[in-house]
Structures are given as C-alpha cells and as structure tokens.
Scaffold this motif. Sequence first.
Motif, PDB file in Angstrom:
ATOM      1  N   UNK A   9       0.876  -1.178   0.000  1.00 31.15           N
ATOM      2  CA  UNK A   9       0.000   0.000   0.000  1.00 31.15           C
ATOM      3  C   UNK A   9       0.908   1.221   0.000  1.00 31.15           C
ATOM      4  N   UNK A  10       0.847   1.954  -1.090  1.00 28.66           N
ATOM      5  CA  UNK A  10       1.786   3.047  -1.331  1.00 28.66           C
ATOM      6  C   UNK A  10       1.128   4.389  -1.017  1.00 28.66           C
ATOM      7  N   UNK A  11       1.746   5.156  -0.134  1.00 23.19           N
ATOM      8  CA  UNK A  11       1.196   6.453   0.249  1.00 23.19           C
ATOM      9  C   UNK A  11       1.707   7.574  -0.618  1.00 23.19           C
ATOM     10  N   UNK A  12       1.607   7.414  -1.912  1.00 20.39           N
ATOM     11  CA  UNK A  12       1.928   8.475  -2.881  1.00 20.39           C
ATOM     12  C   UNK A  12       1.385   8.053  -4.235  1.00 20.39           C
ATOM     13  N   UNK A  13       0.772   8.997  -4.933  1.00 21.73           N
ATOM     14  CA  UNK A  13       0.291   8.714  -6.290  1.00 21.73           C
ATOM     15  C   UNK A  13       1.257   9.264  -7.341  1.00 21.73           C
ATOM     16  N   UNK A  14       2.306   9.935  -6.886  1.00 20.41           N
ATOM     17  CA  UNK A  14       3.210  10.627  -7.814  1.00 20.41           C
ATOM     18  C   UNK A  14       3.930   9.645  -8.739  1.00 20.41           C
ATOM     19  N   UNK A  15       3.976  10.006 -10.024  1.00 20.28           N
ATOM     20  CA  UNK A  15       4.574   9.106 -11.022  1.00 20.28           C
ATOM     21  C   UNK A  15       6.022   8.727 -10.633  1.00 20.28           C
ATOM     22  N   UNK A  16       6.814   9.736 -10.307  1.00 20.47           N
ATOM     23  CA  UNK A  16       8.229   9.465  -9.994  1.00 20.47           C
ATOM     24  C   UNK A  16       8.492   9.238  -8.511  1.00 20.47           C
ATOM     25  N   UNK A  17       7.484   8.780  -7.802  1.00 18.48           N
ATOM     26  CA  UNK A  17       7.537   8.661  -6.339  1.00 18.48           C
ATOM     27  C   UNK A  17       8.778   7.936  -5.817  1.00 18.48           C
ATOM     28  N   UNK A  18       9.454   8.586  -4.850  1.00 16.16           N
ATOM     29  CA  UNK A  18      10.561   7.911  -4.161  1.00 16.16           C
ATOM     30  C   UNK A  18      10.046   6.677  -3.414  1.00 16.16           C
ATOM     31  N   UNK A  19       8.837   6.791  -2.888  1.00 17.40           N
ATOM     32  CA  UNK A  19       8.294   5.671  -2.113  1.00 17.40           C
ATOM     33  C   UNK A  19       7.975   4.473  -3.001  1.00 17.40           C
ATOM     34  N   UNK A  20       7.538   4.743  -4.230  1.00 17.15           N
ATOM     35  CA  UNK A  20       7.332   3.630  -5.171  1.00 17.15           C
ATOM     36  C   UNK A  20       8.692   2.959  -5.473  1.00 17.15           C
ATOM     37  N   UNK A  21       9.708   3.794  -5.682  1.00 14.67           N
ATOM     38  CA  UNK A  21      11.051   3.240  -5.928  1.00 14.67           C
ATOM     39  C   UNK A  21      11.530   2.426  -4.730  1.00 14.67           C
ATOM     40  N   UNK A  22      11.249   2.935  -3.532  1.00 18.25           N
ATOM     41  CA  UNK A  22      11.662   2.221  -2.323  1.00 18.25           C
ATOM     42  C   UNK A  22      10.935   0.878  -2.209  1.00 18.25           C
ATOM     43  N   UNK A  39      -1.211  -2.423  -4.428  1.00 20.09           N
ATOM     44  CA  UNK A  39      -2.655  -2.248  -4.436  1.00 20.09           C
ATOM     45  C   UNK A  39      -2.956  -0.856  -4.990  1.00 20.09           C
ATOM     46  N   UNK A  40      -3.866  -0.772  -5.958  1.00 22.74           N
ATOM     47  CA  UNK A  40      -4.209   0.531  -6.539  1.00 22.74           C
ATOM     48  C   UNK A  40      -5.133   1.292  -5.582  1.00 22.74           C
ATOM     49  N   UNK A  41      -4.742   2.498  -5.222  1.00 26.36           N
ATOM     50  CA  UNK A  41      -5.619   3.298  -4.357  1.00 26.36           C
ATOM     51  C   UNK A  41      -6.007   4.625  -5.011  1.00 26.36           C
ATOM     52  N   UNK A  42      -5.410   4.912  -6.180  1.00 27.42           N
ATOM     53  CA  UNK A  42      -5.637   6.210  -6.820  1.00 27.42           C
ATOM     54  C   UNK A  42      -7.005   6.362  -7.458  1.00 27.42           C
ATOM     55  N   UNK A  43      -7.696   5.253  -7.684  1.00 25.32           N
ATOM     56  CA  UNK A  43      -9.018   5.342  -8.323  1.00 25.32           C
ATOM     57  C   UNK A  43     -10.159   5.173  -7.327  1.00 25.32           C
ATOM     58  N   UNK A  44      -9.836   5.146  -6.055  1.00 27.99           N
ATOM     59  CA  UNK A  44     -10.903   5.018  -5.054  1.00 27.99           C
ATOM     60  C   UNK A  44     -11.667   6.326  -4.932  1.00 27.99           C
ATOM     61  N   UNK A  45     -12.990   6.256  -4.759  1.00 24.53           N
ATOM     62  CA  UNK A  45     -13.733   7.490  -4.481  1.00 24.53           C
ATOM     63  C   UNK A  45     -13.391   7.986  -3.073  1.00 24.53           C
TER      64      UNK A  45
END
Length: 185
Positions: A9-22, A39-45
């Motif tokens: 569960x990633x707490x950033x939606x940013x494309x170049x996210x450091x957290x995604x890289x981590x 887990x995709x969370x960016x499309x949740x209402x």
Amino acid sequence: MNQIHIAVILGSLRRGSFNRQLANAIAMLAPAEFSFKQVEIGDLPLYNQDHDANPSAAVIRLKSEIAAAHGLLFVTAEYNRSIPGVLKNAIDHASRPYGESAWEGKPAGVIGVSVGATGTCMAQQHLRNILAYLDVAVLGQPEAFIKAKDGLFDPDGGIGAGSKVFMQTWMDSYAKWVKHHAVST
Ligand SMILES: Cc1cc2nc3c(=O)[nH]c(=O)nc-3n(C[C@H](O)[C@H](O)[C@H](O)COP(=O)(O)O)c2cc1C
C-alpha cells in the motif's frame, strides 16, 4: 506455507515517487517465496459512509486484495507531518462496513522515504496509531526513517550500496515477522 503474498500500500500517487522506488527496491531484498503486488488506491472514491452498503468496484477490489494477502507493506510519503490523504482514504475504505474490516490480524511493515531530514517519522507514527486501532500487527523494530539522497537507489533500481546492509536487516526482520504471524493466524 509455500508462497507468501504481500499487498503493498503506497502512500503516494506521484509518477516518480521515491516511495514507489523504495517499495520496488526493498522487494528485491525479500526471500524468494515472497511476492509483492501494489494495491491501486488512486481510483478510489472519497470515502462516504452512505455508500457502505453499495461499494464501488474499486473498493470491492481493494478489500479483496487486502483480504487475500498474507501480509501488508505500507510505504508512505509524509505530507504535512502526517500520512497523505489518499492513504487514509484507502485505509478507511477497507475498514468498513463496521465489523467487516479487511485489515484485522494482518502482519505489516511500515516504512517511508521523504526529502525532509526526519524521513517520514511523523507519518509513520500516525500510521502506526491508525493500524493499532485496526488490529494490524505492525513490526516494531527496526524502524526505518529514510531520507531521499543521491545513491539511495542503484542504477538497476535496487537499494544503493550505502544503505543496503541496513535495508537488508529491515527486510529480514519484516519477512520473519510476516512468516510468524501468517502461520499463527
Ligand atoms: C503536500 C505535501 C506535504 C509535504 N509535507 C512533508 C512533510 O511533512 N515532511 C517531509 O519530510 N516532506 C514533506 N513533503 C515533501 C515530500 O517528502 C516529497 O514531496 C516526497 O517526494 C514525497 O514522496 P514521493 O516521492 O513518494 O511522492 C511534502 C510534500 C507535499 C506535496
């Protein structure tokens, strides 16, 4: 248990996210039997209790992915000394309807990277507070408050040499924690 599936569960939606890289980099340090799926969370209402009885497809998907995972890995940015709203929104969604939380009893790790010197310390502490209420079994030690800096990641997307020993220790502790709890729950 042969394969261990981890929901990330990633707490950033940013494309170049450091957290995604981590998240991607520490997954490379895990034992072979571990698999990681973000887990995709960016499309949740936005969470609205009025919709508890009639959840959207994105919410149903989120809850089923959390429920199916043996363990959880939260990798989060820090926004204004707390967790980003998108992450809280996802946590709230999967915690409801009352009595039907998908989080309960799951073993989890919490980690994060930020550009600030405190390395998501405040966000992680707030997240631990929320997860304690939701009966998520969060690894206590080692803590990992990571500052984004040159060389944190190597050219192949792995953890850079300067942080590798520490991050391997973190992953070894996390893997042991998840295995222990995944077996005993
Ligand atoms: C709305 C907002 C609030 C932020 N607040 C903090 C903060 O409290 N502490 C911190 O260390 N960095 C803060 N930052 C900077 C983030 O650490 C930085 O944007 C980081 O790249 C976010 O993680 P990401 O790369 O995974 O998206 C903030 C950034 C944004 C956009």
